[in-house]
Design an enzyme around this catalytic site. Structure first.
Site, PDB file in Angstrom:
ATOM      1  N   ARG A 156       0.846  -1.197   0.000  1.00  0.00           N
ATOM      2  CA  ARG A 156       0.000   0.000   0.000  1.00  0.00           C
ATOM      3  C   ARG A 156       0.880   1.246   0.000  1.00  0.00           C
ATOM      4  NH1 ARG A 156      -3.483  -2.661  -1.607  1.00  0.00           N
ATOM      5  NH2 ARG A 156      -5.525  -3.112  -0.712  1.00  0.00           N
ATOM      6  N   GLU A 182      -4.439   7.280  -5.603  1.00  0.00           N
ATOM      7  CA  GLU A 182      -4.608   6.487  -6.837  1.00  0.00           C
ATOM      8  C   GLU A 182      -5.923   6.822  -7.501  1.00  0.00           C
ATOM      9  OE1 GLU A 182      -4.031   2.321  -6.066  1.00  0.00           O
ATOM     10  OE2 GLU A 182      -2.135   2.662  -5.062  1.00  0.00           O
ATOM     11  N   HIS A 217      -1.006  -0.018  -9.886  1.00  0.00           N
ATOM     12  CA  HIS A 217      -1.731  -0.996  -9.038  1.00  0.00           C
ATOM     13  C   HIS A 217      -2.224  -2.191  -9.861  1.00  0.00           C
ATOM     14  CE1 HIS A 217      -3.907  -1.218  -4.925  1.00  0.00           C
ATOM     15  NE2 HIS A 217      -3.662  -2.436  -5.384  1.00  0.00           N
TER      16      HIS A 217
HETATM   17  N1  LIG Z   1      -0.376  -4.545  -5.377  1.00  0.00           N
HETATM   18  C1  LIG Z   1      -1.482  -5.256  -5.338  1.00  0.00           C
HETATM   19  O1  LIG Z   1      -2.212  -5.348  -6.308  1.00  0.00           O
HETATM   20  C2  LIG Z   1      -1.823  -6.023  -4.102  1.00  0.00           C
HETATM   21  C3  LIG Z   1      -2.510  -7.236  -4.245  1.00  0.00           C
HETATM   22  C4  LIG Z   1      -2.783  -7.984  -3.106  1.00  0.00           C
HETATM   23  C5  LIG Z   1      -2.427  -7.498  -1.868  1.00  0.00           C
HETATM   24  N2  LIG Z   1      -1.797  -6.305  -1.744  1.00  0.00           N
HETATM   25  C6  LIG Z   1      -1.395  -5.791  -0.420  1.00  0.00           C
HETATM   26  O2  LIG Z   1      -0.473  -6.697   0.131  1.00  0.00           O
HETATM   27  C7  LIG Z   1      -0.754  -6.873   1.508  1.00  0.00           C
HETATM   28  C8  LIG Z   1      -0.280  -8.239   1.947  1.00  0.00           C
HETATM   29  O3  LIG Z   1      -1.044  -9.248   1.316  1.00  0.00           O
HETATM   30  P1  LIG Z   1      -0.961 -10.773   1.799  1.00  0.00           P
HETATM   31  O4  LIG Z   1      -1.907 -11.539   0.949  1.00  0.00           O
HETATM   32  O5  LIG Z   1       0.467 -11.217   1.871  1.00  0.00           O
HETATM   33  O6  LIG Z   1      -1.560 -10.601   3.267  1.00  0.00           O
HETATM   34  P2  LIG Z   1      -1.259 -11.489   4.540  1.00  0.00           P
HETATM   35  O7  LIG Z   1      -2.318 -11.095   5.533  1.00  0.00           O
HETATM   36  O8  LIG Z   1      -1.122 -12.916   4.172  1.00  0.00           O
HETATM   37  O9  LIG Z   1       0.175 -10.975   5.034  1.00  0.00           O
HETATM   38  C9  LIG Z   1       0.400  -9.762   5.700  1.00  0.00           C
HETATM   39  C10 LIG Z   1       1.475 -10.033   6.737  1.00  0.00           C
HETATM   40  O10 LIG Z   1       1.866  -8.778   7.317  1.00  0.00           O
HETATM   41  C11 LIG Z   1       2.103  -9.012   8.701  1.00  0.00           C
HETATM   42  N3  LIG Z   1       2.034  -7.760   9.449  1.00  0.00           N
HETATM   43  C12 LIG Z   1       0.941  -6.994   9.707  1.00  0.00           C
HETATM   44  N4  LIG Z   1       1.293  -5.918  10.453  1.00  0.00           N
HETATM   45  C13 LIG Z   1       2.638  -6.006  10.649  1.00  0.00           C
HETATM   46  C14 LIG Z   1       3.585  -5.197  11.327  1.00  0.00           C
HETATM   47  N5  LIG Z   1       3.207  -4.101  11.977  1.00  0.00           N
HETATM   48  N6  LIG Z   1       4.870  -5.608  11.319  1.00  0.00           N
HETATM   49  C15 LIG Z   1       5.243  -6.745  10.694  1.00  0.00           C
HETATM   50  N7  LIG Z   1       4.408  -7.554  10.024  1.00  0.00           N
HETATM   51  C16 LIG Z   1       3.106  -7.180  10.013  1.00  0.00           C
HETATM   52  C17 LIG Z   1       1.012  -9.994   9.111  1.00  0.00           C
HETATM   53  O11 LIG Z   1       1.342 -10.665  10.318  1.00  0.00           O
HETATM   54  C18 LIG Z   1       0.975 -10.920   7.899  1.00  0.00           C
HETATM   55  O12 LIG Z   1       1.839 -12.041   8.041  1.00  0.00           O
HETATM   56  C19 LIG Z   1      -2.282  -6.690   1.590  1.00  0.00           C
HETATM   57  O13 LIG Z   1      -2.698  -6.258   2.871  1.00  0.00           O
HETATM   58  C20 LIG Z   1      -2.575  -5.672   0.536  1.00  0.00           C
HETATM   59  O14 LIG Z   1      -2.577  -4.380   1.112  1.00  0.00           O
HETATM   60  C21 LIG Z   1      -1.497  -5.562  -2.838  1.00  0.00           C
END
Ligand SMILES: NC(=O)c1ccc[n+]([C@@H]2O[C@H](COP(=O)([O-])OP(=O)(O)OC[C@H]3O[C@@H](n4cnc5c(N)ncnc54)[C@H](O)[C@@H]3O)[C@@H](O)[C@H]2O)c1
Length: 326
Positions: free
Chosen positions: A235, A264, A283
């Site tokens: 993000r 965005e 994105h």
């Molecule tokens: N660019 C894109 O098109 C796109 C697509 C999918 C997801 N995303 C973003 O990617 C992020 C991650 O996706 P995911 O599927 O891996 O999610 P996920 O929930 O599997 O993984 C997120 C990880 O971040 C960790 N986390 C949260 N807060 C934290 C902190 N303060 N310090 C350290 N670790 C922390 C969580 O414990 C978790 O393991 C989503 O939340 C979304 O915002 C972007």
């Protein structure tokens, strides 16, 4: 007749069986080109039984205006940071989402950004198109230490791909995936500082929360190796835009590859658009035919199940599923 607001553009623009599944509901579908602002959502809210949404602003005010008709929010995707989850839960609206369908696609995109920066790919392609055979020297990835912040679904996929590139991986997460880390020889960072001070490349994969917002700022970037590469497929708000521009201009950060921005689409004068060594994609991290189809099918199936009064495949909150609407 059941009425659904559909806003996600990749869902609408990509062919696949999700269109037939959505048609099979027999609902009236109102289509918009998201992500929608709070003002646009407020304009529309009130006449829908369900939202099939992307990163539209679903605030407390939008939820209030949507009630009493709104019964279900089906998020196409995984990040729910643009939705007031607490308020939706208080109001008894189930929020459904799509974990486990786009992580490989986003990990591949992270590597696209990494390789673009390390081999100056965008500049070189543009030179050649202009008839200019100008050869720049890049960097190899082998041996470069990558710090993966957030070892969730996407972070794990980035880690295993980094290993295949012979890159040492250091990970940081609030919940340490011990078994995965042992199996793939991921070094555990004791703190974010361990990542910041020792890694050549820092890749962001946490969700956006008050704790992670602006985690990459002037102070944290000052502790990093000079010329560090930072990647962001999570993000835009994880990174302070003004501090990143300053760090790119000074050379403290050698490259910023990002798929996401704090605004965005960005306004024409967004400072990162003209910052040096900055590669931005609009994105599209999860936008492949394969991933869109999986995600669209899951978001639609979630919605369909809930409309029938049945359990969805995945739910963010614990709001009760309403009685069958169709
Ligand atoms: N660019 C894109 O098109 C796109 C697509 C999918 C997801 N995303 C973003 O990617 C992020 C991650 O996706 P995911 O599927 O891996 O999610 P996920 O929930 O599997 O993984 C997120 C990880 O971040 C960790 N986390 C949260 N807060 C934290 C902190 N303060 N310090 C350290 N670790 C922390 C969580 O414990 C978790 O393991 C989503 O939340 C979304 O915002 C972007």
């Amino acid at each position: 007749m059941t009425k659904i607001l559909l806003t996600t553009t990749s869902y609408q623009d990509t062919p696949g069986p999700h269109h037939e599944l959505l048609d099979s509901i027999g609902a009236e579908i109102h289509r918009e080109r998201g992500p929608l602002s709070e003002d646009k959502m407020l304009e529309l809210a009130g006449e829908f039984d369900a939202f099939l949404c992307g990163d539209d602003m679903i605030t407390q005010a939008v939820i209030d205006k949507s009630l009493p008709r709104l019964k279900i929010i089906s998020k196409y995707g995984i990040g729910v940071d643009k939705i007031d989850v607490k308020y939706a839960t208080e109001k008894g609206i189930p929020l459904l989402f799509c974990p486990g369908v786009n992580h490989t696609t986003v990990a591949e995109h992270t590597f696209a950004l990494m390789l673009s920066l390390s081999r100056k790919f965008v500049e070189e392609v543009n030179f050649v198109r202009e008839g200019n055979w100008k050869r720049l020297t890049g960097n190899e990835l082998m041996g470069k230490k990558i710090g993966v912040i957030g070892l969730g679904r996407i972070g794990k996929e980035v880690s295993t791909r980094a290993k295949a590139f012979s890159m040492p991986v250091m990970g940081y997460d609030l919940y340490w995936p011990e078994e995965f880390a042992n199996e793939h020889e991921i070094e555990k960072a004791g703190s974010l500082e361990d990542i910041f001070t020792t890694c050549d490349i820092v890749s962001l994969h946490t969700n956006l929360t008050p704790e992670t917002e602006n985690m990459i700022n002037a102070a944290s970037m000052a502790t990093m190796k000079k010329g560090v590469m930072i990647l962001n497929c999570a993000r835009g708000e994880l990174v302070s835009t003004s501090d990143m521009v300053a760090a790119l201009e000074s050379g403290q950060v050698g490259g910023y590859g990002t798929d996401v921005l704090d605004q965005e689409p960005p306004p024409a004068d967004h400072p990162l658009l003209t910052a040096p060594n900055c590669v931005i994609t609009p994105h599209i991290g999860s936008r492949t035919y394969e991933s869109v189809e999986r995600q669209a099918m899951m978001a639609t199936q979630n919605l369909l199940n809930c409309l029938k009064g049945e359990k969805p495949l995945a739910q963010v909150n614990d709001a009760p599923i309403p009685e069958a609407l169709i």
